[in-house]
Structures are given as structure tokens and as C-alpha cells.
Design a protein around this motif. Structure first.
Motif, PDB file in Angstrom:
ATOM      1  N   GLY A   1      11.228   2.444   9.443  1.00 58.16           N
ATOM      2  CA  GLY A   1      10.958   0.949   9.598  1.00 58.16           C
ATOM      3  C   GLY A   1       9.533   0.598   9.249  1.00 58.16           C
ATOM      4  N   VAL A   2       9.359   1.247   7.999  1.00 53.21           N
ATOM      5  CA  VAL A   2       7.752   1.100   7.402  1.00 53.21           C
ATOM      6  C   VAL A   2       7.774   0.554   5.887  1.00 53.21           C
ATOM      7  CG1 VAL A   2       6.442   2.433   9.187  1.00 53.21           C
ATOM      8  CG2 VAL A   2       7.186   3.353   6.961  1.00 53.21           C
ATOM      9  N   LYS A   3       6.896   0.525   5.447  1.00 57.45           N
ATOM     10  CA  LYS A   3       6.875  -0.005   3.860  1.00 57.45           C
ATOM     11  C   LYS A   3       6.713   1.435   3.120  1.00 57.45           C
ATOM     12  CE  LYS A   3       5.044  -4.848   4.444  1.00 57.45           C
ATOM     13  NZ  LYS A   3       4.080  -5.723   4.184  1.00 57.45           N
ATOM     14  N   GLN A   4       7.276   1.353   1.993  1.00 59.57           N
ATOM     15  CA  GLN A   4       7.202   2.454   1.172  1.00 59.57           C
ATOM     16  C   GLN A   4       5.606   2.802   1.056  1.00 59.57           C
ATOM     17  OE1 GLN A   4       6.156   2.254  -2.467  1.00 59.57           O
ATOM     18  NE2 GLN A   4       6.075   4.550  -2.356  1.00 59.57           N
ATOM     19  N   ASN A   5       4.689   1.695   0.720  1.00 59.24           N
ATOM     20  CA  ASN A   5       3.432   2.180   0.486  1.00 59.24           C
ATOM     21  C   ASN A   5       2.737   2.884   1.539  1.00 59.24           C
ATOM     22  OD1 ASN A   5       3.274  -0.338   1.735  1.00 59.24           O
ATOM     23  ND2 ASN A   5       1.242  -0.825   0.714  1.00 59.24           N
ATOM     24  N   THR A   6       3.200   2.615   2.865  1.00 59.23           N
ATOM     25  CA  THR A   6       2.583   3.155   4.112  1.00 59.23           C
ATOM     26  C   THR A   6       3.169   4.828   3.798  1.00 59.23           C
ATOM     27  OG1 THR A   6       2.852   1.192   5.528  1.00 59.23           O
ATOM     28  CG2 THR A   6       2.733   3.390   6.436  1.00 59.23           C
ATOM     29  N   ILE A   7       4.170   5.213   3.624  1.00 63.60           N
ATOM     30  CA  ILE A   7       4.497   6.458   3.333  1.00 63.60           C
ATOM     31  C   ILE A   7       3.659   7.165   2.349  1.00 63.60           C
ATOM     32  CG2 ILE A   7       6.355   8.130   2.601  1.00 63.60           C
ATOM     33  CD1 ILE A   7       6.963   6.764   5.320  1.00 63.60           C
ATOM     34  N   SER A   8       3.242   6.358   1.103  1.00 62.60           N
ATOM     35  CA  SER A   8       2.377   6.779   0.283  1.00 62.60           C
ATOM     36  C   SER A   8       1.010   7.171   0.734  1.00 62.60           C
ATOM     37  CB  SER A   8       2.428   5.852  -0.887  1.00 62.60           C
ATOM     38  OG  SER A   8       1.380   6.375  -2.046  1.00 62.60           O
ATOM     39  N   GLN A   9       0.440   6.208   1.693  1.00 61.74           N
ATOM     40  CA  GLN A   9      -0.881   6.473   2.049  1.00 61.74           C
ATOM     41  C   GLN A   9      -0.867   7.361   3.091  1.00 61.74           C
ATOM     42  OE1 GLN A   9      -1.273   2.316   3.628  1.00 61.74           O
ATOM     43  NE2 GLN A   9      -2.450   1.812   1.774  1.00 61.74           N
ATOM     44  N   TRP A  10       0.017   7.915   3.934  1.00 65.27           N
ATOM     45  CA  TRP A  10       0.256   8.869   4.985  1.00 65.27           C
ATOM     46  C   TRP A  10       0.247  10.175   3.833  1.00 65.27           C
ATOM     47  CZ3 TRP A  10       5.202   6.760   8.137  1.00 65.27           C
ATOM     48  CH2 TRP A  10       4.501   5.763   8.837  1.00 65.27           C
ATOM     49  N   GLU A  11       1.197  10.391   2.970  1.00 67.43           N
ATOM     50  CA  GLU A  11       1.107  11.574   2.095  1.00 67.43           C
ATOM     51  C   GLU A  11      -0.202  11.704   1.450  1.00 67.43           C
ATOM     52  OE1 GLU A  11       4.549  11.336  -0.422  1.00 67.43           O
ATOM     53  OE2 GLU A  11       5.883  11.562   1.417  1.00 67.43           O
ATOM     54  N   LYS A  12      -0.924  10.527   1.150  1.00 67.06           N
ATOM     55  CA  LYS A  12      -2.323  10.841   0.437  1.00 67.06           C
ATOM     56  C   LYS A  12      -3.308  11.118   1.383  1.00 67.06           C
ATOM     57  CE  LYS A  12      -1.189   7.962  -3.351  1.00 67.06           C
ATOM     58  NZ  LYS A  12      -1.455   6.600  -4.104  1.00 67.06           N
ATOM     59  N   GLU A  13      -3.073  11.116   2.807  1.00 65.59           N
ATOM     60  CA  GLU A  13      -4.019  11.133   4.047  1.00 65.59           C
ATOM     61  C   GLU A  13      -4.994   9.923   3.752  1.00 65.59           C
ATOM     62  OE1 GLU A  13      -5.415  15.220   4.084  1.00 65.59           O
ATOM     63  OE2 GLU A  13      -3.194  15.799   4.485  1.00 65.59           O
ATOM     64  N   GLU A  14      -4.484   8.931   3.457  1.00 60.73           N
ATOM     65  CA  GLU A  14      -5.615   7.679   3.461  1.00 60.73           C
ATOM     66  C   GLU A  14      -5.390   6.767   4.611  1.00 60.73           C
ATOM     67  OE1 GLU A  14      -5.228   6.655  -1.275  1.00 60.73           O
ATOM     68  OE2 GLU A  14      -4.071   5.427   0.002  1.00 60.73           O
ATOM     69  N   ARG A  15      -4.185   7.058   5.476  1.00 59.68           N
ATOM     70  CA  ARG A  15      -4.072   6.469   6.680  1.00 59.68           C
ATOM     71  C   ARG A  15      -3.377   7.646   7.847  1.00 59.68           C
ATOM     72  NH1 ARG A  15      -0.437   0.985   6.470  1.00 59.68           N
ATOM     73  NH2 ARG A  15      -1.025   1.080   8.718  1.00 59.68           N
ATOM     74  N   ASP A  16      -3.674   7.338   8.992  1.00 59.33           N
ATOM     75  CA  ASP A  16      -3.188   8.226  10.046  1.00 59.33           C
ATOM     76  C   ASP A  16      -1.819   7.909  10.591  1.00 59.33           C
ATOM     77  OD1 ASP A  16      -3.380  10.170  11.987  1.00 59.33           O
ATOM     78  OD2 ASP A  16      -4.297   8.615  13.696  1.00 59.33           O
ATOM     79  N   ILE A  17      -1.063   8.761  10.771  1.00 57.57           N
ATOM     80  CA  ILE A  17       0.274   8.571  11.211  1.00 57.57           C
ATOM     81  C   ILE A  17       0.401   8.115  12.535  1.00 57.57           C
ATOM     82  CG2 ILE A  17       2.506   9.665  11.474  1.00 57.57           C
ATOM     83  CD1 ILE A  17       1.789  11.272   8.976  1.00 57.57           C
ATOM     84  N   PRO A  18       0.929   7.196  12.880  1.00 56.87           N
ATOM     85  CA  PRO A  18       0.974   6.872  14.445  1.00 56.87           C
ATOM     86  C   PRO A  18       1.928   7.690  15.208  1.00 56.87           C
ATOM     87  CG  PRO A  18       1.521   4.919  12.909  1.00 56.87           C
ATOM     88  CD  PRO A  18       1.486   6.103  11.998  1.00 56.87           C
ATOM     89  N   THR A  19       1.634   7.838  16.459  1.00 55.79           N
ATOM     90  CA  THR A  19       2.425   8.644  17.503  1.00 55.79           C
ATOM     91  C   THR A  19       3.792   8.504  17.523  1.00 55.79           C
ATOM     92  OG1 THR A  19       0.372   8.971  18.789  1.00 55.79           O
ATOM     93  CG2 THR A  19       2.722   9.600  19.752  1.00 55.79           C
ATOM     94  N   ALA A  20       4.111   7.173  17.237  1.00 57.96           N
ATOM     95  CA  ALA A  20       5.370   6.765  17.218  1.00 57.96           C
ATOM     96  C   ALA A  20       6.310   7.292  16.279  1.00 57.96           C
ATOM     97  CB  ALA A  20       5.778   5.107  17.374  1.00 57.96           C
TER      98      ALA A  20
END
Length: 92
Positions: A33-52
Motif C-alpha cells: 500500500g505504498v508508492k513504487q518510489n517509496t520502495i526504491s527509497q527504502w532500498e537505497k536507505e534514503e528513508r526509514d521503513i515504518p514499523t507497520a
């Protein structure tokens, strides 16, 4: 204040997505339930992954969150009486 991203979690998320779940970023994004670019940012470690999201990965795909965070243990939790097989995960 920005949260500190756990080092290595992005590479492990990518490995999980590509090698074990055999999903594209778009497919995983839809399942979570997120955007594709959010997955990309998580994989690049640009954003923290929420607990949920960690909880959803564990619930929907049987991901061992300890492995995702630390690299220790097996990436997938084994169901009772068997092993986890590729492409047998629930996709939403």
C-alpha cells in the motif's frame, strides 16, 4: 529530526524482494500500500521503513524481521512442518 536508517536493511529488502519474493518494486509497493518510489527509497536507505511495514512484511510474506534489521538468522520464517517456497506468498 530525521530517524537514523538502519545500515544494510535496504540491501536486504532488495534481496528479499528480488531473490525470495520474486517481485518488482511496483508489485511489492502494491502489496504494502505504498508508492513504487517509496520502495526504491527504502532500498537505497534514503528513508526509514515504518514499523507497520515491518509488521506487514512478517504477516503477508513470512519475513524474519530480525534478519531484515540485522542480517542474522534466516530471511524467511518457516511455517510449521515445512519450508517456505518461492511464489507461494499472499499478494494483495
Amino acid at each position: 529530526m530525521m530517524k537514523k536508517v538502519v545500515k544494510g536493511v535496504g540491501a536486504r529488502l532488495r534481496k528479499l524482494r528480488v531473490e525470495l519474493l520474486e517481485m518488482t518494486q511496483k508489485e511489492l509497493a502494491q502489496a504494502l500500500g505504498v508508492k513504487q518510489n517509496t520502495i526504491s527509497q527504502w532500498e537505497k536507505e534514503e528513508r526509514d521503513i515504518p514499523t507497520a511495514v515491518y509488521e506487514a512484511l512478517a504477516t503477508k510474506f513470512g519475513v524474519n524481521i530480525n534478519w531484515l534489521l540485522t542480517g542474522e538468522g534466516e530471511p524467511l520464517l518457516k511455517p510449521r512442518g515445512g519450508t517456505v517456497k518461492k511464489k507461494t506468498f499472499m499478494r494483495v
